[in-house]
Design a protein around this motif. Structure first.
Motif, short mmCIF file in Angstrom:
data_model
loop_
_atom_site.label_atom_id
_atom_site.label_comp_id
_atom_site.label_asym_id
_atom_site.label_seq_id
_atom_site.Cartn_x
_atom_site.Cartn_y
_atom_site.Cartn_z
N LEU A 1 -18.72 -31.52 -48.13
CA LEU A 1 -18.97 -32.64 -49.04
C LEU A 1 -17.84 -32.83 -50.04
O LEU A 1 -17.76 -33.85 -50.70
N ASN A 2 -16.98 -31.84 -50.17
CA ASN A 2 -15.99 -31.89 -51.25
C ASN A 2 -14.55 -31.87 -50.77
O ASN A 2 -13.65 -31.58 -51.56
N ILE A 3 -14.36 -32.14 -49.49
CA ILE A 3 -13.01 -32.35 -48.98
C ILE A 3 -13.01 -33.63 -48.15
O ILE A 3 -14.07 -34.14 -47.79
N ARG A 4 -11.83 -34.12 -47.85
CA ARG A 4 -11.74 -35.38 -47.12
C ARG A 4 -12.02 -35.20 -45.63
O ARG A 4 -11.84 -34.10 -45.09
N GLY A 5 -12.40 -36.30 -45.00
CA GLY A 5 -12.66 -36.28 -43.57
C GLY A 5 -11.45 -35.81 -42.76
O GLY A 5 -11.62 -35.19 -41.71
N ARG B 1 -11.32 -26.95 -57.33
CA ARG B 1 -12.54 -27.77 -57.24
C ARG B 1 -13.58 -27.03 -56.38
O ARG B 1 -14.76 -26.98 -56.73
P1 C2E Z 1 -16.90 -38.63 -53.09
O1 C2E Z 1 -16.06 -38.64 -54.32
O2 C2E Z 1 -18.38 -38.78 -53.26
O3 C2E Z 1 -16.36 -39.80 -52.16
C1 C2E Z 1 -17.04 -40.15 -50.96
C2 C2E Z 1 -16.16 -41.02 -50.10
O4 C2E Z 1 -15.87 -42.24 -50.80
C3 C2E Z 1 -14.81 -40.39 -49.78
O5 C2E Z 1 -14.94 -39.58 -48.62
C4 C2E Z 1 -13.95 -41.64 -49.54
O6 C2E Z 1 -14.20 -42.15 -48.25
C5 C2E Z 1 -14.50 -42.63 -50.55
N1 C2E Z 1 -13.75 -42.60 -51.83
C6 C2E Z 1 -14.20 -42.19 -53.03
N2 C2E Z 1 -13.26 -42.36 -53.98
C7 C2E Z 1 -12.18 -42.89 -53.36
C8 C2E Z 1 -10.86 -43.29 -53.82
O7 C2E Z 1 -10.48 -43.18 -55.01
N3 C2E Z 1 -10.01 -43.78 -52.89
C9 C2E Z 1 -10.37 -43.90 -51.58
N4 C2E Z 1 -9.45 -44.37 -50.71
N5 C2E Z 1 -11.61 -43.54 -51.12
C10 C2E Z 1 -12.49 -43.05 -52.00
P2 C2E Z 1 -13.89 -38.44 -48.29
O8 C2E Z 1 -12.49 -38.98 -48.40
O9 C2E Z 1 -14.27 -37.86 -46.98
O10 C2E Z 1 -14.06 -37.36 -49.44
C11 C2E Z 1 -15.23 -36.52 -49.49
C12 C2E Z 1 -15.36 -35.87 -50.83
O11 C2E Z 1 -14.23 -35.00 -51.06
C13 C2E Z 1 -15.39 -36.80 -52.03
O12 C2E Z 1 -16.68 -37.29 -52.23
C14 C2E Z 1 -14.94 -35.86 -53.16
O13 C2E Z 1 -16.02 -35.01 -53.53
C15 C2E Z 1 -13.90 -35.00 -52.47
N6 C2E Z 1 -12.58 -35.63 -52.65
C16 C2E Z 1 -11.82 -36.19 -51.69
N7 C2E Z 1 -10.66 -36.61 -52.19
C17 C2E Z 1 -10.67 -36.30 -53.50
C18 C2E Z 1 -9.72 -36.48 -54.56
O14 C2E Z 1 -8.60 -37.02 -54.39
N8 C2E Z 1 -10.07 -36.01 -55.79
C19 C2E Z 1 -11.30 -35.43 -56.00
N9 C2E Z 1 -11.59 -35.02 -57.25
N10 C2E Z 1 -12.22 -35.26 -55.02
C20 C2E Z 1 -11.90 -35.69 -53.79
#
Ligand code: C2E
Ligand code: C2E
Length: 170
Positions: free
Chosen positions: A75-79, A109
């Protein structure tokens, strides 16, 4: 994915990739070095005092912890980030297009999201679980074995410095 193919690459307990898949992925990565201007980062995660969880609460509780741990990580890393279970309580995450510095932020994190909320292990019992992480950035053309060894050395330092933390390889 075909069931038989899926079983060959997925760890059945956690649903993450298995060691075999990670190894083939890393071997393939080495051939693509240079295609992207951005580095690849890798981290090794090891649950703290996992043996004592198994000993004190039983293997079913240990399995529950591993499942919940994997779920929180996912849940806390990107796909695009690849998470694999490579041993009993040991995991590896490969982060494409990510620097060592960024990976360290991500590792911090993950330390937080594991440690901040108790794990429920059945009968409403709650358990505080922490993780230690070793982080490194892969060098172009470097063999997977070397990258893993460097991350492992950083993990060893994180354990030695008191666990529940992440360290970057120097
Ligand atoms: P989340 O923050 O709940 O975000 C869920 C999904 O929403 C992300 O899945 C992504 O598809 C989209 N999303 C949210 N914020 C953004 C954004 O600023 N830009 C873009 N392009 N998309 C966004 P994803 O990428 O699979 O990430 C899953 C989870 O991993 C995120 O859940 C978050 O908890 C963590 N995460 C991923 N990237 C970051 C990051 O750069 N910084 C932080 N703090 N957490 C991240
Ligand atoms: P940030 O959280 O300080 O992350 C800084 C950079 O670290 C990101 O820049 C990205 O290159 C890398 N990074 C952070 N988390 C992850 C991760 O889970 N996987 C991978 N592969 N890389 C990660 P980027 O993409 O330019 O994002 C800038 C900022 O936008 C992030 O700063 C964060 O504040 C926000 N953001 C982007 N995507 C998400 C998301 O899915 N969820 C949340 N909560 N915030 C996001």
């Amino acid at each position: 994915m075909q069931m038989s193919v899926e079983m060959a690459v997925i760890d059945p307990l956690t649903g993450l990739y298995n060691r075999r898949y990670l190894e083939s992925h890393l071997a393939g990565r080495a051939n693509h070095d240079g295609a992207s201007p951005r580095p690849t980062a890798l981290m090794i995660l090891d649950l703290d005092h996992f043996k004592s969880i198994n000993d004190r609460f039983g293997h079913a509780a240990g399995d529950t912890v591993l499942k919940q741990f994997a779920h929180r990580i996912r849940l806390n890393i990107r796909g695009v980030d690849l998470a694999a279970r490579v041993g009993g309580e040991e995991f590896v995450i490969v982060l494409p297009e990510t620097s060592g510095m960024e990976a360290q932020m991500i590792a911090q994190r993950l330390v937080r999201v594991i440690g901040q909320e108790a794990f429920v292990i059945g009968d409403g019992r709650e358990l505080q679980v922490t993780v230690s992480i070793g982080v490194t950035e892969a060098r172009p053309g470097e063999a997977a074995e070397e990258v893993l060894q460097r991350a492992d050395a950083a993990l060893y330092r994180a354990k030695g410095d008191g666990r529940n933390r992440s360290e970057v390889a120097s």
